[in-house]
Scaffold this active site. Structure first.
Site, mmCIF file in Angstrom:
data_model
loop_
_atom_site.group_PDB
_atom_site.id
_atom_site.type_symbol
_atom_site.label_atom_id
_atom_site.label_comp_id
_atom_site.label_asym_id
_atom_site.label_seq_id
_atom_site.Cartn_x
_atom_site.Cartn_y
_atom_site.Cartn_z
ATOM 1 C CB THR A 12 -6.847 -7.514 -1.981
ATOM 2 O OG1 THR A 12 -5.622 -7.078 -1.380
ATOM 3 C CG2 THR A 12 -6.648 -8.883 -2.600
ATOM 4 N NE ARG A 40 -2.600 -7.445 5.101
ATOM 5 C CZ ARG A 40 -1.692 -6.529 4.860
ATOM 6 N NH1 ARG A 40 -0.406 -6.819 5.029
ATOM 7 N NH2 ARG A 40 -2.025 -5.321 4.461
ATOM 8 C CB SER A 41 -3.928 -10.450 -0.029
ATOM 9 O OG SER A 41 -4.269 -9.413 0.857
ATOM 10 N NE ARG A 100 1.212 10.495 -7.739
ATOM 11 C CZ ARG A 100 0.398 10.390 -6.698
ATOM 12 N NH1 ARG A 100 0.547 11.218 -5.659
ATOM 13 N NH2 ARG A 100 -0.543 9.485 -6.677
ATOM 14 C CB CYS A 130 -7.116 11.374 -6.565
ATOM 15 S SG CYS A 130 -6.913 11.762 -4.812
ATOM 16 C CG HIS A 260 -10.997 14.562 -4.712
ATOM 17 N ND1 HIS A 260 -11.520 14.106 -3.526
ATOM 18 C CD2 HIS A 260 -9.704 14.118 -4.755
ATOM 19 C CE1 HIS A 260 -10.601 13.409 -2.875
ATOM 20 N NE2 HIS A 260 -9.488 13.396 -3.598
#
Length: 353
Positions: A12, A40-41, A100, A130, A260
């Site tokens: 979500t 909650r989702s 990572r 990113c 970017h």
């Protein structure tokens, strides 16, 4: 043979939403697609490949029968739940920063080092930051040709790199700035106008972003570099397999919502040629070359947003250096910079199952 089951964790969220859209556009390699999010989702219904799918709450049992799980959640959530998903038999492709730099977790960009996806002792594969992803596909193609030895990088990062709060704050600032026709005629006008409007300038960024550039992204680290700048260095080293690669980065926030950009000065182990570089980039998977200096044709975020490739332009041989190139790259940080690369890694894994 049945198709593998995929779980999208964080379905979500902003990147999760992009992931779901990509599943309708990418090759049809998945059987069941399971949507997982916070409690909650749970119960929300989302459209996946034209079908309505209910979101389930994250739990160990939610991963039972899952072959591949794509995670797009905060670092601390990935740190807790990715090992649990892996213990239930799923291969985790994680878009957070939690793993990572873990030596037992490969950092994968399919166009550059797809084979590393098979080397996953913890059952987890990491997706790069990113900013790194906006550059590394193009750089990887040039590296295969000449072997990169040094990078000097300046990034121009969109507000969405700071998540939805970054987007919301920039929009709020732009609306307020648009109300003042004479803004900018005096030093401090933007900051004063935003302060008087009750906008907390330093909620997300350390200075106004509207009508401004902010030479800061991330948190302060050793040597007065920021976390974003160190990610560019450390992740480039890991993806390219060059532990001692010399990298200097300055990361800058600019008043752009999404996409970017980076200005890259790259040095190589042998002499380079700008025209040959254009040929290499033009033929590289995942790269779109837009480079016509006389026609002033080059990529900008306004043109690149919503597209998948890494766009490259302004390719030049560096003055007085036979082994160096300068070029400009743009990449949508929510697509290739996050959701698309995650989906591509997952497809690499699915092909091996």
């Amino acid at each position: 043979m049945s198709k593998p089951t995929l779980a999208v964790v964080g379905a979500t969220g902003a990147v999760g939403t992009v992931m779901l859209g990509l599943l309708s556009q990418r090759p049809d390699v998945w059987g069941e697609i399971r949507l997982i999010a916070s409690a909650r989702s749970a119960g929300k219904v989302l459209t996946v490949r034209g079908e309505q799918v209910s979101v389930v709450a994250i739990s160990p049992e939610a991963f039972d029968g899952v072959d591949v799980a794509m995670f797009d959640v905060p670092d601390e959530v990935s740190a807790e739940w990715a090992p649990i998903a892996a213990s239930r038999g799923a291969v985790v492709v994680d878009n957070s920063g939690a793993f990572r730099m873990d030596d037992d977790v490969p950092l994968v960009v399919p166009e550059v080092n797809a084979a590393e996806a098979a080397n996953r002792p913890r059952g987890i594969i990491a997706n790069p930051n990113c900013t790194t992803l906006s550059m590394i596909v193009a750089l990887g193609a040039l590296h295969r040709e000449w072997t990169v030895t040094e990078l000097v990088v300046a990034s121009y990062q969109a507000a969405s790199g700071a998540g939805q709060p970054g987007i919301d704050l920039l929009r709020q600032q732009l609306r307020e700035v648009a109300r003042h026709d004479s803004l900018g005629e005096e030093a401090g006008d933007v900051r004063r106008a935003l302060t008087e409007a009750g906008i907390d300038i330093e909620t997300v960024f350390p200075a106004p972003l509207a009508m401004n550039v902010v030479p800061w992204a991330g948190s302060l680290k050793d040597g007065d570099y920021t976390s974003e700048e160190l990610k560019v260095r450390n992740e480039s080293r890991k993806i390219l397999g060059i532990p001692d690669l010399r990298v200097s980065a300055t990361c800058v926030r600019v008043p752009v919502l999404t996409t970017h950009s980076l200005s890259v000065h790259a040095r190589f182990a042998s002499a380079v040629d700008a025209q040959r570089a254009r040929e290499v980039l033009g033929a590289a998977p995942g790269v779109e070359l837009l480079d016509d200096a006389s026609g002033k044709q080059f990529p900008t975020p306004a043109d690149v947003v919503g597209t998948d490739p890494t766009w490259v332009g302004r390719v030049r041989k560096a003055p007085d250096l036979d082994n160096a190139l300068d070029f400009f790259v743009c990449g949508d940080n929510l697509r290739k910079g996050a959701a698309l690369n995650t989906a591509q890694i997952a497809e690499v894994v699915a092909a091996s199952l």
